[in-house]
Design an enzyme around this catalytic site. Structure first.
Site, short mmCIF file in Angstrom:
data_model
loop_
_atom_site.label_atom_id
_atom_site.label_comp_id
_atom_site.label_asym_id
_atom_site.label_seq_id
_atom_site.Cartn_x
_atom_site.Cartn_y
_atom_site.Cartn_z
CE1 TYR A 124 3.27 4.25 -5.14
CE2 TYR A 124 0.99 4.09 -5.82
CZ TYR A 124 2.30 3.76 -5.99
OH TYR A 124 2.67 2.93 -7.02
CE LYS A 191 18.87 3.83 0.84
NZ LYS A 191 19.90 2.83 0.51
CG ASP A 225 19.87 -0.25 -0.62
OD1 ASP A 225 19.29 -0.58 0.43
OD2 ASP A 225 20.88 0.49 -0.62
CG ASP A 249 4.15 0.35 -7.12
OD1 ASP A 249 3.26 -0.38 -7.58
OD2 ASP A 249 4.81 1.16 -7.81
#
Ligand code: NAD
Length: 361
Positions: A124, A191, A225, A249
């Site tokens: 972002y 991640k 995930d 988000d």
């Protein structure tokens, strides 16, 4: 005493949900001096900028703002005014409660989580190089010369900066929030198996801060995930989620889906001594001006604002009024009906019902 608050109605459905919220807040008896602010594409013609300096100045002065959503064109045009506001005011912590109110359509019961999203960096940050530009060519060459990795020559590149400073700051915020709001567990989402350095640093920072709260607040982490799957299957297992910007988000919308939709998901952007409250949802342009959408996400953002201002009794009253109206299911917008073709009321009428309940006490 009246609170001075900057009110940015936004565009699309923004003005309708902002007006509904303003009326609900005033119905609590708390007094406000609203300073109106215009931002977004519509502000360019009048003020020469989508984010006029006067709006930033007003928020800096009032220290508190309430905002409707603002449209960001997809793939072209102006950059997000919403993100620019967070950056310009250093509103580094995005706090989004995901609480299920009885009566809202949902697959699960007992959902009461809060998302704490880092608001200042990650993908972002807006550091992007378009395909074919001299900058991206140079960057591609540089990457090749340093690591031997090949990026295709027709690629566009977005950078994902994650710093120790911002990661520790948001982790500290999350743990302090947990302590003050009686939350028992923080789950860091990342991640770091793939992005070993950027997400790895985020996780490492979270772990370091978690160590300071050992014995007080439980800490765990999840790959993003896996987190998506677990949230869909057993959201009741989670309490406070701590995430970098982009995952925050995406997971925010997933959680909104668990509690009855985007019409039910409020939010706050918080910095040091300054805060801006806004719903999770966007400007839903296809519903603009139709008196159709759910005002609750923005009204609950107003409840968060009341709590921030220390108006706990008014916040409790407004939240209870919202909960009652949603539970009764009579004066609610289309999205809260299990059968969306069933009779429903409009934005204004739902706000009227909430206001009547606030006044009844
Ligand atoms: P959106 O959140 O505007 O709407 C997606 C869908 O969610 C809508 O079509 C509608 O079905 C539902 N929805 C949203 N708000 C609702 C409400 N109050 N009541 C009932 N249903 C509701 O997302 P989008 O369509 O992806 O984005 C539209 C625009 O909003 C884009 O320009 C985007 O950049 C912008 N946006 C702004 C903000 C912000 O101002 N902070 C946040 C997200 C998106």
């Amino acid at each position: 005493m009246a609170y001075s608050v900057t009110l940015i109605p936004g565009d699309g459905i923004g003005p309708e949900v902002a007006e509904a919220t303003k009326r609900c807040l005033e119905a609590t008896g708390v007094a406000f001096n609203w300073t109106m602010g215009e931002a977004g594409e519509g502000a360019i013609a009048k003020h020469g900028s989508p984010l006029p300096e006067s709006v930033l100045e007003s928020i800096r002065k009032n220290k508190v703002a309430l905002k409707g959503p603002i449209t960001t064109p997809i793939g072209k045009g102006i950059r997000s005014v919403n993100v620019a506001l967070r950056h310009a005011l250093d509103l580094y912590a995005c706090v989004r409660p995901a609480k299920l109110y009885e009566g809202a359509p949902a697959f699960h019961k007992n959902i009461d989580m809060v998302i704490v999203r880092e608001n200042s960096e990650d993908l972002y940050a807006g550091i992007e190089y378009d395909d074919g530009t001299p900058e991206v060519k140079e960057l591609i060459e540089w990457v090749k010369s340093k690591g031997g990795k090949t990026i295709r020559p027709d690629a566009a590149v977005s950078l994902k900066p994650i710093s120790r400073t911002a990661s520790k700051r948001i982790a500290k915020f999350a743990f302090e929030y947990a302590v003050k709001n009686n939350r028992k567990k923080v789950t860091a989402v990342h991640k770091a198996n793939i992005m070993k350095y950027s997400d790895g640093l985020f996780l490492e920072s979270a772990r370091e801060v978690a160590a300071e709260y050992e014995g007080k607040i439980e800490f765990e982490d999840r790959l993003v995930d896996n987190m998506c799957m677990q949230l869909v299957q057993r959201p009741e297992a989670f309490d406070l989620l701590l995430l970098p910007n982009l995952y925050g988000d995406i997971i925010s919308d997933l959680c909104a889906g668990l509690i009855g939709g985007l019409g039910m998901a409020p939010g706050a952007n918080i910095g040091d001594g300054i805060a801006l409250f806004e719903p999770v949802h966007g400007s839903a342009p296809k519903y603009a001006g139709q008196n159709k959408v759910n005002p609750v996400a923005t009204i609950l953002s107003g409840v968060l604002m009341l709590r921030y201002l220390g108006e706990t009794a008014a916040a409790d009253r407004l939240e209870k009024a919202v909960a009652d109206i949603v539970k009764e299911g009579k004066f609610v917008t289309y999205d809260l009906k299990a059968d969306r073709t069933a009779a429903s009321v409009g934005t204004r009428e739902m706000a009227d019902a909430i206001i009547a309940r606030v006044k009844k006490g």
